[in-house]
Design a protein around this motif. Structure first.
Motif, mmCIF file in Angstrom:
data_model
loop_
_atom_site.group_PDB
_atom_site.id
_atom_site.type_symbol
_atom_site.label_atom_id
_atom_site.label_comp_id
_atom_site.label_asym_id
_atom_site.label_seq_id
_atom_site.Cartn_x
_atom_site.Cartn_y
_atom_site.Cartn_z
ATOM 1 N N UNK A 53 0.831 -1.207 0.000
ATOM 2 C CA UNK A 53 0.000 0.000 0.000
ATOM 3 C C UNK A 53 0.863 1.254 0.000
ATOM 4 N N UNK A 54 1.937 1.240 0.784
ATOM 5 C CA UNK A 54 2.857 2.379 0.802
ATOM 6 C C UNK A 54 3.518 2.553 -0.566
ATOM 7 N N UNK A 55 3.980 1.433 -1.126
ATOM 8 C CA UNK A 55 4.620 1.499 -2.436
ATOM 9 C C UNK A 55 3.687 2.002 -3.517
ATOM 10 N N UNK A 56 2.446 1.538 -3.500
ATOM 11 C CA UNK A 56 1.469 1.982 -4.492
ATOM 12 C C UNK A 56 1.168 3.460 -4.325
ATOM 13 N N UNK A 57 1.102 3.909 -3.075
ATOM 14 C CA UNK A 57 0.862 5.324 -2.804
ATOM 15 C C UNK A 57 1.993 6.189 -3.369
ATOM 16 N N UNK A 58 3.211 5.743 -3.217
ATOM 17 C CA UNK A 58 4.368 6.474 -3.749
ATOM 18 C C UNK A 58 4.302 6.537 -5.277
ATOM 19 N N UNK A 59 3.936 5.423 -5.904
ATOM 20 C CA UNK A 59 3.827 5.389 -7.363
ATOM 21 C C UNK A 59 2.757 6.365 -7.862
ATOM 22 N N UNK A 60 1.639 6.443 -7.155
ATOM 23 C CA UNK A 60 0.588 7.377 -7.546
ATOM 24 C C UNK A 60 1.093 8.816 -7.523
ATOM 25 N N UNK A 61 1.916 9.141 -6.533
ATOM 26 C CA UNK A 61 2.463 10.494 -6.435
ATOM 27 C C UNK A 61 3.513 10.743 -7.517
ATOM 28 N N UNK A 62 4.375 9.750 -7.756
ATOM 29 C CA UNK A 62 5.435 9.909 -8.746
ATOM 30 C C UNK A 62 4.843 10.152 -10.135
ATOM 31 N N UNK A 63 3.802 9.381 -10.471
ATOM 32 C CA UNK A 63 3.200 9.495 -11.804
ATOM 33 C C UNK A 63 2.062 10.520 -11.846
ATOM 34 N N UNK A 64 1.943 11.282 -10.769
ATOM 35 C CA UNK A 64 0.968 12.381 -10.669
ATOM 36 C C UNK A 64 -0.477 11.912 -10.897
ATOM 37 N N UNK A 65 -0.747 10.694 -10.474
ATOM 38 C CA UNK A 65 -2.107 10.191 -10.491
ATOM 39 C C UNK A 65 -2.846 10.580 -9.223
ATOM 40 N N UNK A 66 -2.114 11.153 -8.294
ATOM 41 C CA UNK A 66 -2.699 11.645 -7.046
ATOM 42 C C UNK A 66 -1.989 12.936 -6.672
ATOM 43 N N UNK A 67 -2.744 13.881 -6.156
ATOM 44 C CA UNK A 67 -2.162 15.156 -5.762
ATOM 45 C C UNK A 67 -1.660 15.092 -4.322
ATOM 46 N N UNK A 68 -0.825 16.049 -3.963
ATOM 47 C CA UNK A 68 -0.335 16.113 -2.589
ATOM 48 C C UNK A 68 -1.485 16.327 -1.607
ATOM 49 N N UNK A 69 -2.490 17.103 -2.025
ATOM 50 C CA UNK A 69 -3.649 17.340 -1.156
ATOM 51 C C UNK A 69 -4.380 16.035 -0.877
ATOM 52 N N UNK A 70 -4.552 15.213 -1.913
ATOM 53 C CA UNK A 70 -5.206 13.919 -1.725
ATOM 54 C C UNK A 70 -4.370 13.014 -0.834
ATOM 55 N N UNK A 71 -3.046 13.127 -0.920
ATOM 56 C CA UNK A 71 -2.164 12.346 -0.061
ATOM 57 C C UNK A 71 -2.320 12.770 1.400
ATOM 58 N N UNK A 72 -2.484 14.061 1.628
ATOM 59 C CA UNK A 72 -2.716 14.559 2.989
ATOM 60 C C UNK A 72 -4.026 14.012 3.541
ATOM 61 N N UNK A 73 -5.056 13.959 2.683
ATOM 62 C CA UNK A 73 -6.343 13.384 3.097
ATOM 63 C C UNK A 73 -6.161 11.940 3.541
ATOM 64 N N UNK A 74 -5.385 11.177 2.781
ATOM 65 C CA UNK A 74 -5.126 9.782 3.126
ATOM 66 C C UNK A 74 -4.439 9.681 4.481
ATOM 67 N N UNK A 75 -3.458 10.551 4.725
ATOM 68 C CA UNK A 75 -2.737 10.532 5.999
ATOM 69 C C UNK A 75 -3.674 10.835 7.166
ATOM 70 N N UNK A 76 -4.539 11.833 6.999
ATOM 71 C CA UNK A 76 -5.494 12.189 8.056
ATOM 72 C C UNK A 76 -6.423 11.019 8.347
ATOM 73 N N UNK A 77 -6.941 10.392 7.305
ATOM 74 C CA UNK A 77 -7.838 9.263 7.498
ATOM 75 C C UNK A 77 -7.122 8.090 8.152
ATOM 76 N N UNK A 78 -5.863 7.904 7.810
ATOM 77 C CA UNK A 78 -5.098 6.814 8.398
ATOM 78 C C UNK A 78 -5.027 6.975 9.917
ATOM 79 N N UNK A 79 -4.758 8.185 10.355
ATOM 80 C CA UNK A 79 -4.656 8.454 11.801
ATOM 81 C C UNK A 79 -6.013 8.295 12.476
ATOM 82 N N UNK A 80 -7.036 8.937 11.901
ATOM 83 C CA UNK A 80 -8.383 8.880 12.485
ATOM 84 C C UNK A 80 -8.874 7.436 12.567
ATOM 85 N N UNK A 81 -8.651 6.670 11.497
ATOM 86 C CA UNK A 81 -9.129 5.291 11.449
ATOM 87 C C UNK A 81 -8.361 4.395 12.411
ATOM 88 N N UNK A 82 -7.046 4.590 12.523
ATOM 89 C CA UNK A 82 -6.251 3.747 13.408
ATOM 90 C C UNK A 82 -6.676 3.926 14.861
#
Length: 264
Positions: free
Chosen positions: A53-82
């Motif tokens: 999952x971490x590797x796939x997330x990095x690939x999405x950012x490298x190939x600009x299939x995901x924005x930094x803002x969307x990555x921040x959303x993922x991080x927030x949800x990760x904390x809230x969900x954990x």
């Protein structure tokens, strides 16, 4: 709308939805594949999913299939969900369990679990951007934040006091019953009631939950001896969790209000 236009928009809608679901779809596919075939004896299956999952997330950012803002959303949800997972899987609560071994985890929670929730946040953030969402009669952000704060608290408190979910669902209906969402498939915005859109997303999450429990990612107490479908009653929980995800994404996005008489 003629049949040719309808068919074209239906195809584009499916393609855009698939793109928006790419992170969640990857996780779900990984869960199913590793259930039937997992040859790595030196690495626990749960840890492999976490690292993938971490590797796939990095690939999405490298190939600009995901924005930094969307990555921040993922991080927030990760904390809230954990945080919620730590509570729900504690020995005192035992709402569900993760039956396999892992190294990357905290207490009863393997760390890949946060990605399952953040996949929902990732989908909402991505679909918002792809379909250029607009709204009519969207309620004040302050009220929506109060609502989802109560929703999050209820995920914990209902184990000790009266479950407020039906009150919260009624409050949700009161705030959003007039709200329509406008989404651009090709050149033109189409619309539907926002509550209907949320229900459809919650329904697909319920389908995904059945696949995940079948893949032995987590199990509920009634699935301990053999797998069975997750009760439809869980839809209310997923609807509220999806509502929480949506409002958190809305809090960092500009909500574009559509003019009342603007053509669709």
């Amino acid at each position: 709308m003629d049949i040719k236009t309808f068919a074209k928009e239906l195809w584009l809608f499916g393609v855009k939805q698939a793109y928006a679901c790419v992170f969640g779809g990857f996780l779900l596919a990984l869960m199913l594949i590793t259930k039937f075939w997992y040859p790595l004896e030196a690495l626990h299956r749960y840890d492999f999913i976490f690292l993938a999952a971490i590797g796939f997330q990095i690939l999405l950012l490298i190939f600009r299939l995901e924005t930094l803002r969307e990555c921040v959303v993922i991080l927030v949800f990760h904390v809230v969900a954990t945080v919620m997972e730590l509570f729900k899987t504690s020995d005192a609560i035992g709402a569900w369990v993760y039956p396999e071994d892992y190294v990357f985890g905290i207490a009863n929670v393997p760390l890949f679990t946060g990605f399952m929730y953040s996949a929902v946040g990732s989908y909402i953030a991505r679909v918002w951007r792809i379909f250029e969402f607009e709204y009519s009669y969207y309620p004040p952000k302050s009220l929506t934040l109060v609502l989802v704060t109560l929703v999050y608290i209820n995920f914990f408190s209902h184990h000790y006091i009266w479950d407020m979910r039906w009150v919260l669902l009624a409050f949700t209906f009161f705030l959003f019953y007039r709200t329509a969402i406008y989404y651009k498939i090709n050149r033109t915005h189409r619309s539907m009631p926002l509550l209907l859109g949320w229900f459809l997303v919650a329904l697909f999450i319920w389908f995904a939950e059945n696949i995940a429990t079948y893949a032995n990612i987590w199990i509920y107490p009634n699935q301990a001896s053999e797998w069975q479908m997750v009760p439809l009653a869980k839809l209310s929980s997923w609807f509220l969790l999806m509502l929480l995800s949506f409002v958190l994404v809305a809090s960092i996005n500009k909500i574009k209000i559509r003019k009342r008489n603007e053509a669709i």
